[in-house]
Motif scaffolding. Structure first.
Motif, PDB file in Angstrom:
ATOM      1  N   GLU A 342      39.015  32.968  33.138  1.00  0.00           N
ATOM      2  CA  GLU A 342      38.888  31.532  32.894  1.00  0.00           C
ATOM      3  C   GLU A 342      40.208  30.923  32.435  1.00  0.00           C
ATOM      4  N   ASN A 343      41.141  31.754  31.988  1.00  0.00           N
ATOM      5  CA  ASN A 343      42.426  31.240  31.472  1.00  0.00           C
ATOM      6  C   ASN A 343      43.463  31.105  32.589  1.00  0.00           C
ATOM      7  N   LEU A 344      43.052  30.579  33.730  1.00  0.00           N
ATOM      8  CA  LEU A 344      43.911  30.558  34.911  1.00  0.00           C
ATOM      9  C   LEU A 344      45.164  29.703  34.721  1.00  0.00           C
ATOM     10  N   LEU A 345      45.069  28.671  33.897  1.00  0.00           N
ATOM     11  CA  LEU A 345      46.208  27.775  33.714  1.00  0.00           C
ATOM     12  C   LEU A 345      47.402  28.470  33.067  1.00  0.00           C
ATOM     13  N   GLU A 346      47.185  29.668  32.540  1.00  0.00           N
ATOM     14  CA  GLU A 346      48.291  30.404  31.927  1.00  0.00           C
ATOM     15  C   GLU A 346      49.206  31.054  32.963  1.00  0.00           C
ATOM     16  N   PHE A 347      48.745  31.099  34.234  1.00  0.00           N
ATOM     17  CA  PHE A 347      49.475  31.872  35.240  1.00  0.00           C
ATOM     18  C   PHE A 347      50.270  30.971  36.181  1.00  0.00           C
ATOM     19  N   LYS A 348      51.467  31.427  36.518  1.00  0.00           N
ATOM     20  CA  LYS A 348      52.307  30.723  37.488  1.00  0.00           C
ATOM     21  C   LYS A 348      51.978  31.143  38.919  1.00  0.00           C
ATOM     22  N   LEU A 349      51.301  32.284  39.068  1.00  0.00           N
ATOM     23  CA  LEU A 349      50.957  32.797  40.391  1.00  0.00           C
ATOM     24  C   LEU A 349      49.770  33.738  40.266  1.00  0.00           C
ATOM     25  N   VAL A 350      48.877  33.676  41.254  1.00  0.00           N
ATOM     26  CA  VAL A 350      47.783  34.635  41.360  1.00  0.00           C
ATOM     27  C   VAL A 350      47.977  35.429  42.647  1.00  0.00           C
ATOM     28  N   VAL A 351      47.918  36.739  42.538  1.00  0.00           N
ATOM     29  CA  VAL A 351      48.010  37.633  43.698  1.00  0.00           C
ATOM     30  C   VAL A 351      46.649  38.293  43.860  1.00  0.00           C
ATOM     31  N   HIS A 352      45.980  38.004  44.981  1.00  0.00           N
ATOM     32  CA  HIS A 352      44.608  38.501  45.185  1.00  0.00           C
ATOM     33  C   HIS A 352      44.602  39.593  46.250  1.00  0.00           C
ATOM     34  N   CYS A 353      43.679  40.508  46.114  1.00  0.00           N
ATOM     35  CA  CYS A 353      43.525  41.573  47.114  1.00  0.00           C
ATOM     36  C   CYS A 353      42.935  40.988  48.400  1.00  0.00           C
ATOM     37  N   GLY A 354      42.646  41.838  49.364  1.00  0.00           N
ATOM     38  CA  GLY A 354      42.092  41.383  50.636  1.00  0.00           C
ATOM     39  C   GLY A 354      40.655  40.918  50.566  1.00  0.00           C
ATOM     40  N   ALA A 355      39.978  41.152  49.443  1.00  0.00           N
ATOM     41  CA  ALA A 355      38.615  40.644  49.183  1.00  0.00           C
ATOM     42  C   ALA A 355      37.559  41.238  50.110  1.00  0.00           C
ATOM     43  N   CYS A 356      37.749  42.483  50.528  1.00  0.00           N
ATOM     44  CA  CYS A 356      36.746  43.065  51.421  1.00  0.00           C
ATOM     45  C   CYS A 356      35.406  43.258  50.717  1.00  0.00           C
ATOM     46  N   MET A 357      35.385  43.296  49.367  1.00  0.00           N
ATOM     47  CA  MET A 357      34.141  43.478  48.634  1.00  0.00           C
ATOM     48  C   MET A 357      33.475  42.161  48.232  1.00  0.00           C
ATOM     49  N   LEU A 358      34.123  41.024  48.530  1.00  0.00           N
ATOM     50  CA  LEU A 358      33.544  39.714  48.236  1.00  0.00           C
ATOM     51  C   LEU A 358      32.996  39.098  49.511  1.00  0.00           C
ATOM     52  N   ASN A 359      31.934  38.289  49.389  1.00  0.00           N
ATOM     53  CA  ASN A 359      31.552  37.514  50.560  1.00  0.00           C
ATOM     54  C   ASN A 359      32.435  36.273  50.637  1.00  0.00           C
ATOM     55  N   ARG A 360      32.412  35.628  51.802  1.00  0.00           N
ATOM     56  CA  ARG A 360      33.327  34.508  52.041  1.00  0.00           C
ATOM     57  C   ARG A 360      33.093  33.373  51.051  1.00  0.00           C
ATOM     58  N   ARG A 361      31.837  33.105  50.691  1.00  0.00           N
ATOM     59  CA  ARG A 361      31.553  32.009  49.773  1.00  0.00           C
ATOM     60  C   ARG A 361      32.211  32.242  48.410  1.00  0.00           C
ATOM     61  N   GLU A 362      32.156  33.487  47.924  1.00  0.00           N
ATOM     62  CA  GLU A 362      32.763  33.799  46.629  1.00  0.00           C
ATOM     63  C   GLU A 362      34.288  33.631  46.686  1.00  0.00           C
ATOM     64  N   MET A 363      34.906  34.108  47.774  1.00  0.00           N
ATOM     65  CA  MET A 363      36.358  34.000  47.884  1.00  0.00           C
ATOM     66  C   MET A 363      36.779  32.542  48.014  1.00  0.00           C
ATOM     67  N   LEU A 364      36.041  31.756  48.792  1.00  0.00           N
ATOM     68  CA  LEU A 364      36.366  30.339  48.931  1.00  0.00           C
ATOM     69  C   LEU A 364      36.214  29.618  47.592  1.00  0.00           C
ATOM     70  N   TYR A 365      35.220  30.046  46.799  1.00  0.00           N
ATOM     71  CA  TYR A 365      35.061  29.456  45.468  1.00  0.00           C
ATOM     72  C   TYR A 365      36.297  29.726  44.618  1.00  0.00           C
ATOM     73  N   ARG A 366      36.762  30.975  44.617  1.00  0.00           N
ATOM     74  CA  ARG A 366      37.949  31.310  43.829  1.00  0.00           C
ATOM     75  C   ARG A 366      39.155  30.479  44.284  1.00  0.00           C
ATOM     76  N   LEU A 367      39.327  30.370  45.594  1.00  0.00           N
ATOM     77  CA  LEU A 367      40.454  29.602  46.113  1.00  0.00           C
ATOM     78  C   LEU A 367      40.339  28.125  45.747  1.00  0.00           C
ATOM     79  N   SER A 368      39.121  27.602  45.755  1.00  0.00           N
ATOM     80  CA  SER A 368      38.932  26.187  45.428  1.00  0.00           C
ATOM     81  C   SER A 368      39.275  25.915  43.960  1.00  0.00           C
ATOM     82  N   ILE A 369      38.908  26.855  43.079  1.00  0.00           N
ATOM     83  CA  ILE A 369      39.240  26.705  41.655  1.00  0.00           C
ATOM     84  C   ILE A 369      40.754  26.684  41.468  1.00  0.00           C
ATOM     85  N   LEU A 370      41.439  27.582  42.153  1.00  0.00           N
ATOM     86  CA  LEU A 370      42.899  27.644  42.037  1.00  0.00           C
ATOM     87  C   LEU A 370      43.549  26.387  42.612  1.00  0.00           C
TER      88      LEU A 370
END
Length: 406
Positions: A342-370
């Protein structure tokens, strides 16, 4: 791989108050006693996932959640986890307790479901309980603004009607963007470069490699699998040039050198950046690497938990490359599994894995938050190609994403 990966299944989540019958309903839908049922309020404390087949939809995941009216400090945490499930839900089932009717809790969760623009199936459980009448159904439908089915999860009545409604409401577009098949024509060769090292499970391929092979075969193209040191010999012995060469990111440099310039070359991680999320956003994030300064904070987020090797890509290699590019030390934090900080504002960059274990909706949610917080993000494959100076070439199959580099 003997079954459809969880991340590729339609996710159906069950929401309702404590003791509304969520666990009993899952047992009725699956025709198994897989969820713990008790008259004690709050028996389900964390989301429970059950993979099954629901024809004609096919593979699905049913998610049992904690009650939305849980109380106390722990109860608040459980409710928070319940609402987080919405980020990976494709279709929601809202249970109204036939004994107590619609409450503010039910109205709140329905509002959140609608806010996410999710299809919803509403049901009244315990239709056989004393005191319940058809008039209650009409009144509650007016309160909620949705139609309700009547079921008895305990006696397993009305379950077939519920399954039919789930099938009718299931989004036709829940399936993800193809992994690779839209880049191929029937009969095309796709050469997959798969290093075999300590990180490769003995006797198996990792999930993105398996899924890529299946996508190729499903669309009548031809998958040719080789290791990085046999790639040149493999290409020399083919009867025609392949349409594309796909490599594990760790072999990028050698594969780029051995692949003819007129043949597309990319990585599994870049394919999955598009398959699971928004490739253009992940490519745009590389610009932030140039702006990093010593002392900046970087989050490395992985969707799975795995045994880390001595030279782990997320724990060792990526931090080393970024430190070399910055010319000084950086502060790294790591997240794994289904949790996202939840403390995303502390980061200058997020490096995410390939997300093979997430469904597309979850990954799109993460990207939308960022995106909302204006935090740049890249994924492993995009970053590795950029570090090695071959990102423009690795993006040749994806012209729109390549434009993000200009």
């Amino acid at each position: 791989m003997n079954s459809t990966p969880t991340a590729s299944r339609l996710h159906i989540a069950i929401f309702g108050r404590r003791n509304a019958g969520k666990s009993s309903l899952i047992n009725a839908i699956t025709n198994q006693d897989i969820a713990l049922v008790s008259s004690v309020a709050g028996t389900t404390t964390d989301p429970v996932f059950k993979a099954m087949e629901l024809l004609p939809i096919g593979p699905v995941v049913i998610i049992d959640t904690a009650g939305i009216d849980d109380v106390g400090e722990l109860g608040e945490l459980r409710v928070k986890k319940t609402y987080q499930v919405l980020n990976k839900t494709d279709l929601a089932v809202l249970i109204i307790d036939g004994e107590t009717g619609v409450t503010d809790y039910d109205m709140e969760v329905l509002a959140r479901i609608k806010e996410k623009k999710l299809p919803v199936v509403g049901i009244i459980n315990k239709k056989d309980i004393a005191g319940y009448t058809p008039g209650d159904k009409k009144k509650w439908e007016q309160q909620l603004g949705i139609s309700l089915l009547e079921v008895s999860a305990l006696n397993r009545e009305g379950i077939d009607d519920l399954k039919r409604e789930i099938i009718n409401k299931a989004p036709v577009d829940f399936s993800e963007i193809p992994i690779i098949s839209d880049l191929l024509n029937p009969g095309d060769f796709a050469v997959l470069v798969i290093p075999i090292d300590k990180a490769a499970p003995k006797g198996r391929l990792i999930l993105p490699q398996q899924q890529t092979i299946r996508d190729i075969l499903d669309h009548d193209a031809i998958a040719i699998v080789t290791k990085e040191y046999e790639l040149k010999e493999t290409l020399d012995n083919l009867s025609k040039k392949p349409r594309i060469v796909v490599t594990d990111s760790q072999a990028f440099l050698k594969v780029a050198a051995d692949t003819p310039k007129d043949v597309w070359m990319t990585s599994f991680s870049i394919l999955f950046a598009r398959h699971k999320g928004e490739l253009a956003q992940l490519v745009a994030g590389v610009k932030a690497i140039e702006d990093l300064k010593p002392g900046d904070r970087v989050l490395i987020s992985e969707a799975c938990t795995h045994h880390r090797q001595a030279d782990d890509i997320g724990k060792v290699k990526i931090p080393r490359w970024l430190r070399q590019m910055v010319g000084g030390d950086l502060h790294f934090e790591w997240s794994s599994g289904f949790t996202f900080p939840e403390n995303l504002l502390e980061f200058k960059l997020v490096v995410h894995c390939g997300a093979c274990m997430l469904n597309r909706r979850e990954m799109l949610y993460r990207l939308s938050i960022l995106k909302q917080k204006n935090i740049p993000v890249v994924n492993y494959g995009v970053l590795i190609a950029y570090v090695h100076g071959i990102l423009p070439r690795a993006l040749e199959p994806f012209p729109y994403a390549r434009m993000m580099l200009k």
